[in-house]
Design an enzyme around this catalytic site. Structure first.
Site, PDB file in Angstrom:
ATOM      1  N   GLU A 117       0.842  -1.231   0.059  1.00 47.79           N
ATOM      2  CA  GLU A 117      -0.035   0.060  -0.082  1.00 47.79           C
ATOM      3  C   GLU A 117       0.816   1.250  -0.078  1.00 47.79           C
ATOM      4  OE1 GLU A 117      -2.363  -0.137   3.550  1.00 47.79           O
ATOM      5  OE2 GLU A 117      -2.887  -2.345   3.211  1.00 47.79           O
ATOM      6  N   LYS A 119       2.459   4.589   1.467  1.00 46.25           N
ATOM      7  CA  LYS A 119       2.309   5.146   2.705  1.00 46.25           C
ATOM      8  C   LYS A 119       1.725   6.689   2.895  1.00 46.25           C
ATOM      9  CE  LYS A 119       4.939   5.139   7.188  1.00 46.25           C
ATOM     10  NZ  LYS A 119       4.808   6.671   7.518  1.00 46.25           N
ATOM     11  N   ASP A 121       1.027  10.494   3.485  1.00 42.25           N
ATOM     12  CA  ASP A 121       1.719  11.194   4.412  1.00 42.25           C
ATOM     13  C   ASP A 121       0.739  12.134   4.949  1.00 42.25           C
ATOM     14  OD1 ASP A 121       3.677  12.485   5.626  1.00 42.25           O
ATOM     15  OD2 ASP A 121       4.484  13.346   3.955  1.00 42.25           O
ATOM     16  N   TYR A 229      -7.128   1.864   6.094  1.00 44.85           N
ATOM     17  CA  TYR A 229      -6.008   1.044   5.908  1.00 44.85           C
ATOM     18  C   TYR A 229      -6.001  -0.192   6.753  1.00 44.85           C
ATOM     19  CZ  TYR A 229      -3.290   4.199   8.558  1.00 44.85           C
ATOM     20  OH  TYR A 229      -2.851   5.101   9.621  1.00 44.85           O
ATOM     21  N   LYS A 318      10.572   3.536   3.141  1.00 42.98           N
ATOM     22  CA  LYS A 318      10.565   4.705   3.056  1.00 42.98           C
ATOM     23  C   LYS A 318      11.276   5.312   1.699  1.00 42.98           C
ATOM     24  CE  LYS A 318       9.386   7.106   6.264  1.00 42.98           C
ATOM     25  NZ  LYS A 318       9.456   7.191   7.735  1.00 42.98           N
ATOM     26  N   CYS A 412      18.724  45.292 -13.167  1.00 44.89           N
ATOM     27  CA  CYS A 412      18.643  44.045 -13.887  1.00 44.89           C
ATOM     28  C   CYS A 412      20.016  43.654 -13.401  1.00 44.89           C
ATOM     29  CB  CYS A 412      18.302  43.727 -15.321  1.00 44.89           C
ATOM     30  SG  CYS A 412      18.769  42.088 -16.112  1.00 44.89           S
ATOM     31  N   CYS A 415      22.127  43.125 -17.011  1.00 48.02           N
ATOM     32  CA  CYS A 415      22.068  44.032 -18.092  1.00 48.02           C
ATOM     33  C   CYS A 415      21.907  45.560 -17.556  1.00 48.02           C
ATOM     34  CB  CYS A 415      21.210  43.913 -19.371  1.00 48.02           C
ATOM     35  SG  CYS A 415      19.467  44.387 -19.072  1.00 48.02           S
ATOM     36  N   CYS A 430      13.201  42.078 -15.815  1.00 46.38           N
ATOM     37  CA  CYS A 430      14.149  42.871 -16.467  1.00 46.38           C
ATOM     38  C   CYS A 430      13.487  43.608 -17.685  1.00 46.38           C
ATOM     39  CB  CYS A 430      15.161  42.364 -17.000  1.00 46.38           C
ATOM     40  SG  CYS A 430      16.319  43.161 -18.151  1.00 46.38           S
ATOM     41  N   CYS A 436      19.317  42.815 -23.151  1.00 43.61           N
ATOM     42  CA  CYS A 436      19.690  41.919 -21.849  1.00 43.61           C
ATOM     43  C   CYS A 436      20.032  40.522 -22.382  1.00 43.61           C
ATOM     44  CB  CYS A 436      18.508  41.670 -21.033  1.00 43.61           C
ATOM     45  SG  CYS A 436      18.973  40.646 -19.468  1.00 43.61           S
TER      46      CYS A 436
HETATM   47  S1  IVH Z   1      -0.920   0.818   8.980  1.00 49.38           S
HETATM   48  C1  IVH Z   1      -0.099  -1.271  12.821  1.00 49.38           C
HETATM   49  N1  IVH Z   1      -1.077   1.450   6.548  1.00 49.38           N
HETATM   50  O1  IVH Z   1       2.156   5.347   9.008  1.00 49.38           O
HETATM   51  C2  IVH Z   1       0.365  -0.683  11.572  1.00 49.38           C
HETATM   52  N2  IVH Z   1      -0.311   3.083   8.163  1.00 49.38           N
HETATM   53  O2  IVH Z   1       4.426   4.609  10.815  1.00 49.38           O
HETATM   54  C3  IVH Z   1      -0.674   0.540  11.415  1.00 49.38           C
HETATM   55  N3  IVH Z   1       0.283   5.128   7.502  1.00 49.38           N
HETATM   56  O3  IVH Z   1       0.513   5.929  12.301  1.00 49.38           O
HETATM   57  C4  IVH Z   1      -0.479   1.272  10.449  1.00 49.38           C
HETATM   58  N4  IVH Z   1      -0.180   4.944   5.147  1.00 49.38           N
HETATM   59  O4  IVH Z   1      -0.353   7.180  10.188  1.00 49.38           O
HETATM   60  C5  IVH Z   1      -0.598   1.898   7.716  1.00 49.38           C
HETATM   61  N5  IVH Z   1      -1.133   2.127   4.422  1.00 49.38           N
HETATM   62  C6  IVH Z   1      -0.842   2.508   5.595  1.00 49.38           C
HETATM   63  C7  IVH Z   1      -0.266   3.544   5.905  1.00 49.38           C
HETATM   64  C8  IVH Z   1       0.010   3.903   7.288  1.00 49.38           C
HETATM   65  C9  IVH Z   1       0.117   5.464   6.299  1.00 49.38           C
HETATM   66  C10 IVH Z   1       0.810   5.915   8.599  1.00 49.38           C
HETATM   67  C11 IVH Z   1      -0.062   5.884   9.834  1.00 49.38           C
HETATM   68  C12 IVH Z   1       0.686   5.303  10.819  1.00 49.38           C
HETATM   69  C13 IVH Z   1       2.185   5.224  10.385  1.00 49.38           C
HETATM   70  C14 IVH Z   1       2.816   4.153  10.925  1.00 49.38           C
END
Ligand code: IVH
Length: 674
Positions: A117, A119, A121, A229, A318, A412, A415, A430, A436
């Site tokens: 999945e 991650k 932000d 998630y 990451k 500028c 020039c 400019c 120029c």
């Molecule tokens: S699962 C026990 N799935 O990442 C696992 N977390 O560092 C629970 N996050 O606090 C998290 N995308 O805010 C999971 N697809 C994803 C995620 C995700 C972002 C964040 C979440 C969590 C942090 C963990």
């Protein structure tokens, strides 16, 4: 119950049902069935009924999404199951180690299946549904105790206020990430900049700040989103065997899911997913900082269990950070090809977004003033994908005592011409134009281009070469090239024939038309159509040089902005010098005979030409129209009089049809022009 009351109840129920259906279509499924205005109408009707009859208002009413009375403080919520965090891996080797640990612990040689999945932000949120009704939402907090942000969560448009479908659990806690889409973030910051307010550093901060607003009306205005998630507490429902099936189940209950989730096999499948998402990262509508792998089989998850505060069955892979902190060593000003002056921060080198960055853009003068960034400040630098690194904010409290405000240049740096900043523009430029050096390459390319002076054989590459070899500096030098045959011949890829061709094209280009010549000068905002109007009005370059804004505004098609650009251009003595030298070199044109009104039958009409015409080029068709006094524009709007449509016309023709604008096919166009 009176007749009126049942009617009222029925109407409230019907409106609630419709609004829920349409917001599910719109926010969760991305598939709106009715126009926004219709939705708003239904919404306002329900709002009115509820405010007249407060006893009818339910906690899961769609009207709850606009926010209510501000709170004094958030109450605390203790999570029944703690909200944990994830371990990290930063490269393929660490990913393989993770995979090995999982297999070792399960004592198996079998391939393990994962969900992979993005991650997201943003920030984690727990949603509690009792018998399908959203009753509470809480932030993660320290993992054990979070804040009750139910009012705000209700304003998140893709969070269902009640679940739909079958087998709804007695109690269901779902967890997911609240985030702000990149588009909403940009819009919000744009607005903040316009109002001279503080901008958000990134979408995550914006989402966090918005979800933790005590005033839910503010939260509502921030247009947050959520993707689910994970499942927390469940009562009265038998879990499916895998995480991916559970996600699917959440979707069936109307909960929003990230569309980019996949099921993969073993570490190599995980790595492939990581690379695929990495490539897609910039084009995703939401920010991510990595990907997450979760053992798919829930039984195996249970066997694996937890260590410290994170599960053994999952890890986050990451991406290199896109934001880092560093120090500003200097602030300089660069002049771009259109004269735009861009402030650039010279930085203490820092590794960000996968590369070492030592320069970052500060955008424009307004941004410098707004951030009040100074030499010596610590700043946050952002670099995403191939995007130019930028300074997004100054870290508060890091300023050196004797620092001074940045002086914005008035001339500028390349020039020495005046720097001008139009009232409606953030960019300072400019005014040196052709003079120029920073602008000359682009200026020369434009001058030589087909629709300008049409100098055959003088393409972009050759212009670059000639400038780099110092054989030309300004456009007037082009006509001195005939005295530099030896030097040109010495250049790469310039045989005798090419040199001869170049010189003869240059000679040939001296006979031009006044509109082409004016267009070729590259005055900002003066395109072909405007150049033609200017030529036709003044009939002579000398008069144009001396024209003031008042005279210019009189011309059809010339507004105050164009007028001021023309005046600024001819106010610079360098530009006048270049124009005079060109004319002295022999550039000339047939005298303009001012056309009488019957020769300009299309004055006041506006045309768009699109698609491929079989009997003439698109530019020829445009010229025919312009010669008869028409205005030719690039895009179709309500103001367009006719759209000329050739083969394979694309979206402009569709737009014309939608707006009911008269369409001319090629045959009727030729007839029309006659
Ligand atoms: S699962 C026990 N799935 O990442 C696992 N977390 O560092 C629970 N996050 O606090 C998290 N995308 O805010 C999971 N697809 C994803 C995620 C995700 C972002 C964040 C979440 C969590 C942090 C963990």
């Amino acid at each position: 119950m009176t007749h009126k009351n049942t009617e009222l109840l029925d109407r409230v129920a019907a409106l609630t049902k419709q609004l829920n259906h349409h917001s599910q279509q719109y926010y969760v499924l991305d598939n709106p069935e009715i126009p926004d205005a219709e939705y708003d109408r239904l919404f306002r009707e329900l709002q009115a009924l509820e405010s007249e009859n407060p006893e009818l208002k339910k906690v899961d009413s769609p009207t709850q999404r606009v926010g209510g009375t501000p709170l004094d403080a958030f109450t605390q919520v203790t999570h029944r199951i703690p909200m944990l965090s994830l371990s990290n891996v930063f490269n393929e080797k660490e990913l393989q180690d993770f995979y090995k640990r999982v297999r070792d612990r399960l004592k198996t040689e079998d391939e393990i299946e994962f969900t992979a999945e993005p991650k997201l932000d943003g920030l984690a949120l727990s949603l509690m549904y009792e018998k399908g009704i959203l009753v509470r939402a809480a932030t993660r907090g320290d993992g054990t105790v979070g804040e009750n942000v139910t009012e705000n969560a209700r304003t998140i448009r893709n969070v269902p206020l009640h679940l739909v479908g079958d087998d709804i659990p007695d109690l269901l806690e779902v967890r997911g990430e609240v985030f702000m889409s990149k588009a909403v973030f940009e819009k919000l910051n744009q607005k903040a900049r316009e109002n001279d307010e503080k901008t958000f550093v990134n979408p995550r901060n914006a989402a966090a700040g918005s979800l933790r607003q005590l005033d839910s009306k503010i939260a509502a205005s921030r247009q947050l989103s959520m993707y689910c998630y994970a499942v927390g507490v469940v009562e009265g429902f038998e879990l499916h065997a895998t995480h991916s099936e559970m996600l699917k189940q959440l979707g069936q209950w109307g909960l929003p899911l990230c569309p980019d989730v996949d099921v993969v096999q073993s570490a190599s499948g995980c790595q492939k997913f990581y690379e695929k998402i990495g490539k897609k990262r910039d084009s995703l509508s939401y920010d991510i900082d990595g990907v997450v792998y979760k053992v798919n089989d829930l039984k195996l998850q249970q066997q694996l269990g937890f260590v410290a505060r994170s599960p053994r069955w999952a890890t986050a892979h990451k991406f290199p950070a896109q934001e880092e902190m560093t120090t500003v060593n200097a602030i300089e000003f660069q002049v771009g090809r259109t004269g735009a002056i861009t402030p650039v921060a010279r930085l203490e080198p820092v590794f960000v977004g996968g590369v070492t960055v030592s320069n970052a853009t500060l955008h424009n003068m307004d941004e410098i003033r707004r951030m009040d960034v100074r030499v010596g400040d610590k700043v946050i630098v952002h670099r995403a994908g191939d995007v130019i690194p930028k300074v997004v904010s100054v870290v508060p409290g890091t300023r050196k005592e004797n620092s001074v405000e940045v002086a914005i240049p008035v001339v500028c740096p390349v020039c020495g011409s005046d720097v001008v900043q139009e009232e409606d523009e953030a960019v300072a430029r400019c005014s040196g134009g052709l003079y120029c050096h920073a602008q000359r390459k682009e200026g020369i390319k434009h001058f030589a281009s087909r629709r300008a002076m049409d100098i055959d054989g003088l393409g972009d590459k050759l212009v670059e070469q000639l400038v780099d070899e110092k054989l030309i500096d300004h456009i007037d030098d082009l006509y001195q090239l005939k005295n530099k045959i030896d030097e040109i011949s010495a250049m790469e890829r310039m045989g005798k024939k090419s040199v001869d061709n170049l010189i003869s094209s240059l000679e040939k280009s001296k006979l031009t038309t006044l509109p082409r010549f004016i267009f070729a000068l590259g005055i900002r905002e003066v395109g072909e159509v405007t150049a033609a109007s200017l030529a036709n009005y003044f009939g002579d370059i000398e008069l144009l040089k001396q024209a003031d804004e008042e005279a210019l505004i009189n011309i059809d098609d010339v507004g105050p902005i164009v007028a001021s650009r023309v005046v600024t251009f001819f106010n610079q003595s360098h530009n006048i010098e270049v124009v005079d030298k060109l004319i002295a070199a022999g550039i000339h044109w047939p005298a303009i005979e001012k056309k009488s009104e019957d020769e300009l039958p299309l004055v006041g009409l506006s045309f768009v030409v699109t698609g491929t015409l079989s009997t003439m080029g698109r530019n020829d068709a445009k010229q025919l129209l312009i010669d008869k006094g028409a205005k030719v524009v690039g895009s179709v709007s309500k103001k367009t009089s006719y759209v000329v449509v050739g083969e394979n016309p694309g979206s402009k023709a569709t737009k014309a049809e939608e707006l009911g604008i008269e369409i001319l096919d090629e045959a009727s166009f030729i007839e029309f022009i006659k």
